[in-house]
Design a protein around this motif. Sequence first.
Motif, PDB file in Angstrom:
ATOM      1  N   HIS A  27      12.804 -11.657  -6.083  1.00 27.67           N
ATOM      2  CA  HIS A  27      12.476 -10.331  -5.536  1.00 27.67           C
ATOM      3  C   HIS A  27      13.082  -9.244  -6.433  1.00 27.67           C
ATOM      4  O   HIS A  27      14.096  -9.468  -7.111  1.00 27.67           O
ATOM      5  N   SER A  44       7.903  -8.648  -1.863  1.00 24.03           N
ATOM      6  CA  SER A  44       7.954  -9.831  -1.006  1.00 24.03           C
ATOM      7  C   SER A  44       6.583 -10.479  -0.853  1.00 24.03           C
ATOM      8  O   SER A  44       6.447 -11.696  -0.990  1.00 24.03           O
ATOM      9  N   GLU A 202      11.324   2.784   3.931  1.00 25.24           N
ATOM     10  CA  GLU A 202      12.395   2.344   4.839  1.00 25.24           C
ATOM     11  C   GLU A 202      13.510   3.380   4.933  1.00 25.24           C
ATOM     12  O   GLU A 202      14.432   3.233   5.741  1.00 25.24           O
ATOM     13  N   THR A 217       8.209  -0.949  -3.459  1.00 25.17           N
ATOM     14  CA  THR A 217       8.901  -1.275  -4.721  1.00 25.17           C
ATOM     15  C   THR A 217       7.892  -1.445  -5.862  1.00 25.17           C
ATOM     16  O   THR A 217       8.109  -0.933  -6.960  1.00 25.17           O
TER      17      THR A 217
HETATM   18  P1  13P Z   1       9.048  -5.129  -0.521  1.00 22.62           P
HETATM   19  O1  13P Z   1       8.076  -5.437   0.566  1.00 22.62           O
HETATM   20  O2  13P Z   1       8.670  -3.935  -1.318  1.00 22.62           O
HETATM   21  O3  13P Z   1       9.316  -6.326  -1.345  1.00 22.62           O
HETATM   22  O4  13P Z   1      10.428  -4.725   0.175  1.00 22.62           O
HETATM   23  C1  13P Z   1      11.050  -5.644   0.980  1.00 22.62           C
HETATM   24  C2  13P Z   1      12.333  -5.135   1.412  1.00 22.62           C
HETATM   25  O5  13P Z   1      13.134  -5.877   1.884  1.00 22.62           O
HETATM   26  C3  13P Z   1      12.585  -3.708   1.289  1.00 22.62           C
HETATM   27  O6  13P Z   1      13.873  -3.421   1.699  1.00 22.62           O
END
Ligand code: 13P
Length: 307
Positions: A27, A44, A202, A217
């Motif tokens: 990741h 992810s 987030e 991301t």
């Molecule tokens: P992504 O879905 O962009 O990989 O982000 C996952 C995550 O844990 C963000 O805090």
Amino acid sequence: MKPEKLEELKKEVRALLKERNAIMLAHNYQRDEIQEIADLTGDSLGLSQAAADSEADVIVFCGVHFMAESAAILAPEKTVILPRLDAGCPMADMINAEQLAAEKAKNPDIPVVAYVNTTAEVKALTDICCTSGNAIKVTESVAGNEVYMVPDRNLAHYIARFTEKKISWWDGFCPTHENFTLEDALRSKAEHPEAVLICHPECRPDVVDVADHVCSTSGMYKYAKESTAKKFIIGTEIGILYKLRKENPDKEFISPSKALICPNMKLTTLEDVRDSLRDMSNIVTVAPEIQQKAKASLDRMMAVPRD
Ligand code: 13P
Ligand code: SF4
């Protein structure tokens, strides 16, 4: 660790990957040395899709538990290893299947949209999944004028800015992004007035309010590459800086807060990767009836047209 020892370890991991017909996925928030030797880095969902598409027998998923689970849901015939089984996601753990079932019982007609940061059991109870990159489109794709979003209140708040639908949500959050405050964002902007502030959805709504751009991301890599700006303040976990800097050597990337470190993402070391591959340990599995229902929710998301 001494540089010679680190090189030795990397060679050991690469040799084991070959021996096991395995691929190593990392990741975007993983430690630099993990990202450096992984076959693929990404977000992810992208990594879980890559796991499903791969010819490998074994997937070593360097990330957190729900990500390895998503790979196991999408590729049930493969062996999925999470090198640290204790690498969880506190946000995903803020709602369990029992709690969601109770919410659904209160409002049985409202479709449930689940951020992929959820357990397999929770996904199995939802109508459709989403990621930070497609959450708005997914919400729009759902029939009716209302949706219930789990588990992230900040992502729900962000989506609500772009849709006419009534959004209600479970009161979860990512502790890492939540601790990046408006004060941090404003201080960083004042220190670097020429920089562009990019934030993950987030982040808290008051931080999103002052961001120049908000994206997932994967969206951050694209935006940084295409932008003519030379300096960026990155409002997400610091692991992302590794590839941003590598791909854009002429640009500067700044982390605005010491809080932007996800302790769970930093648990996995190269030793853990080597040990789990050598011993074929720390395998993540999902019970077949949960796997099928969770996959149906992920498949519905995948069917939503992209741009
Ligand atoms: P992504 O879905 O962009 O990989 O982000 C996952 C995550 O844990 C963000 O805090
Ligand atoms: Fe979970 Fe937040 Fe860590 Fe992402 S950064 S894995 S949402 S705790």
